[in-house]
Each structure stands twice: as C-alpha cells, then as structure tokens.
Scaffold this motif. Structure first.
Motif, PDB file in Angstrom:
ATOM      1  N   SER A  98       3.781   4.232   7.169  1.00  0.00           N
ATOM      2  CA  SER A  98       2.584   4.993   7.550  1.00  0.00           C
ATOM      3  C   SER A  98       1.317   4.401   6.948  1.00  0.00           C
ATOM      4  N   GLU A  99       1.480   3.612   5.875  1.00  0.00           N
ATOM      5  CA  GLU A  99       0.339   2.949   5.245  1.00  0.00           C
ATOM      6  C   GLU A  99       0.194   1.496   5.698  1.00  0.00           C
ATOM      7  N   GLY A 100       1.009   1.093   6.677  1.00  0.00           N
ATOM      8  CA  GLY A 100       0.930  -0.258   7.193  1.00  0.00           C
ATOM      9  C   GLY A 100       1.522  -1.306   6.274  1.00  0.00           C
ATOM     10  N   ARG A 101       2.459  -0.872   5.405  1.00  0.00           N
ATOM     11  CA  ARG A 101       3.069  -1.796   4.445  1.00  0.00           C
ATOM     12  C   ARG A 101       4.571  -1.887   4.695  1.00  0.00           C
ATOM     13  N   GLU A 102       5.146  -2.971   4.258  1.00  0.00           N
ATOM     14  CA  GLU A 102       6.600  -3.104   4.239  1.00  0.00           C
ATOM     15  C   GLU A 102       7.075  -2.957   2.796  1.00  0.00           C
ATOM     16  N   PRO A 103       8.390  -2.717   2.596  1.00  0.00           N
ATOM     17  CA  PRO A 103       9.486  -2.722   3.548  1.00  0.00           C
ATOM     18  C   PRO A 103       9.754  -1.351   4.157  1.00  0.00           C
TER      19      PRO A 103
END
Length: 264
Positions: A98-103
C-alpha cells in the motif's frame, strides 16, 4: 513438482498478474482501508482472496477455506482451522504494497487437524515459488533446498517491533544486542521465511502468529532443515494463533542458543 504444486503455483501467478502487479504503486486512496492500527487492507487483498477461495473450492470441494479477510469480517471462519482447510494470505506485506514498497507476496497452506501439511509461498516480483509438503522436503522453483546459515558472527537476528511496547523493545535490546546483529524485519512473512533458509537471516521472532502468515512458512523452514517452533519447543499449530511466542531459525542449533538466551 507434483500436479497440486503446479496447480497452486499457476493460481498464485495468475492472481498476481491479474490483480496485484498492475496495481503496484498505482493504488488510489479509496483502494486502501484500515482494519486497525498498522493493519491496512486493499482492493487487491479482497480481489485475490475471492479468486483463490473460489479456485481452491473448485479444486477440493468440501475443504473449508480460511482467508485473512474473510476471518476479519467473520471470526467464526477461524473455527475451521482445527479441521481440514485451505489457509490464504492473499497479499502478505499489505503495508508494504500500500506504500508502494516491496516485499510482498501470496501465501497458501493446506492444514489438517491443526497442522500445516503443505504450503506455497509466491513472490511475484522475483517470481520465486517456495513450496513444501510434510515429510517431503522444501523447494524453491522446483529445486530441493537445505537451509543454510548466514555464516556471520554474531548471527543475524530480525526482530519485529511493530507490536512491542516501548518496555518490551528495550528488553529486546538488552537481551539480544550484545549477542546478535539486529536487523529490521521485512514486514512480510513471504519474505522472512525464505531469508531464514537462504542465508540472509539466522533468527526471527514473531509477536503475532496468525495462521495465514505462518502456516506455510513454518512448514517450509522445518522441511528445509531449519527450525520454527514455539519458545517452549512445541510445534506451531494453526489453530493456536493467539500465542505470541514463535521463533524461526536457520538451524536447530542457532534456535536452541537463541531460546536459551531469551528464557534465562
């Protein structure tokens, strides 16, 4: 891989390609809701869970399905964890996603009588597919693997502080910092368990032990030759997910040493 492994892998890949990857870093504000503190849910969670629930029900009619979002909407769904059931985490690492981060990833397990008997973990960005069956070993992309340590001294320990009180966090530092290299968790069990077997982390302790997060990973790590168990040494059961005392390690020896330090 068996026909079932192929089938589950295909379902997870399709769900990721249809619902997950097109929305990565493309979510609108109204696509995200909060179920509680540090606990978001997105349109992707719901869409993937609906798809997998329908597909797994067709695959094995009569086997219950316990999905994370279904259980949040109706806690009575959790009653099925003591019998034969599929367990679904449709988007593990939702906070990251939801924050545009992986993983982030997808996790599916098959359990019977409170214990996982098979598990599948899919990382859609790396296209890494981990799977295990009880007594048959652990696999990554069809190749059987054996857990390996980081080889570092002190061992690398990933500790979640998300659900710790400030006092508990200070206690963790006092007990562990002199003996371990402390690193952050990835906030994604679909990544944390592979790290414990693939030479990236040696230990991880878990405050929350929800079935959809841990059923597949615990089985996979143990089948790889690492160790995941309750602090008292008892096996993880999917129907005892309220117990806050789960530890995974890259080897039984490292697990034993860690438990000895934290239970003094």
């Amino acid at each position: 891989m068996s026909a079932l492994d192929d089938e589950i892998g295909d379902l997870m890949r399709f769900a990721a390609q249809r619902s997950m990857l097109p929305r990565f870093r493309q979510l609108a504000a109204h696509d995200i809701e909060m179920k509680g503190a540090n606990d978001p849910v997105t349109i992707v969670d719901r869409e993937v869970e609906a798809f997998l629930t329908e597909a797994l029900t067709r695959l094995a009619p009569g086997v219950a399905v316990v999905g994370e979002e279904a259980a949040h909407a109706d806690p009575a769904v959790l009653d099925a964890l003591s019998g034969q059931c599929w367990i679904i985490d449709p988007l593990d690492g939702t906070a990251n996603f939801s924050e545009g981060r992986e993983p982030f990833g997808i996790i599916v397990a098959l359990a019977d009588a409170g214990r996982a008997v098979a598990g599948w973990i899919y990382d859609p960005l790396r296209e890494r597919f981990c799977h295990a069956r009880s007594g048959e070993g652990a696999f990554v992309d069809g190749t059987r693997i054996a857990a390996r340590t980081t080889g570092q001294q002190p061992p690398v320990t990933a500790v979640s502080r998300l659900f710790l009180t400030p006092e508990e966090s200070r206690d963790v530092d006092a007990r562990l910092a002199p003996h371990y290299t402390l690193v952050d968790i990835p906030r994604c069990a679909a990544e944390q368990y592979p790290r414990l077997a693939l030479g990236e982390n040696d230990i991880s302790s878990f405050k929350r032990t929800l079935a959809w997060d841990h059923a597949a990973g615990v089985l996979w790590l143990n089948e790889a030759g690492g160790k995941a168990a309750r602090i008292d040494g008892s096996d993880y059961r999917v129907d005892e997910q309220d117990r806050p005392d789960l530890v995974g390690a890259s080897s039984p020896a490292i697990w034993d040493e860690f438990i000895a330090r934290i239970t003094v």
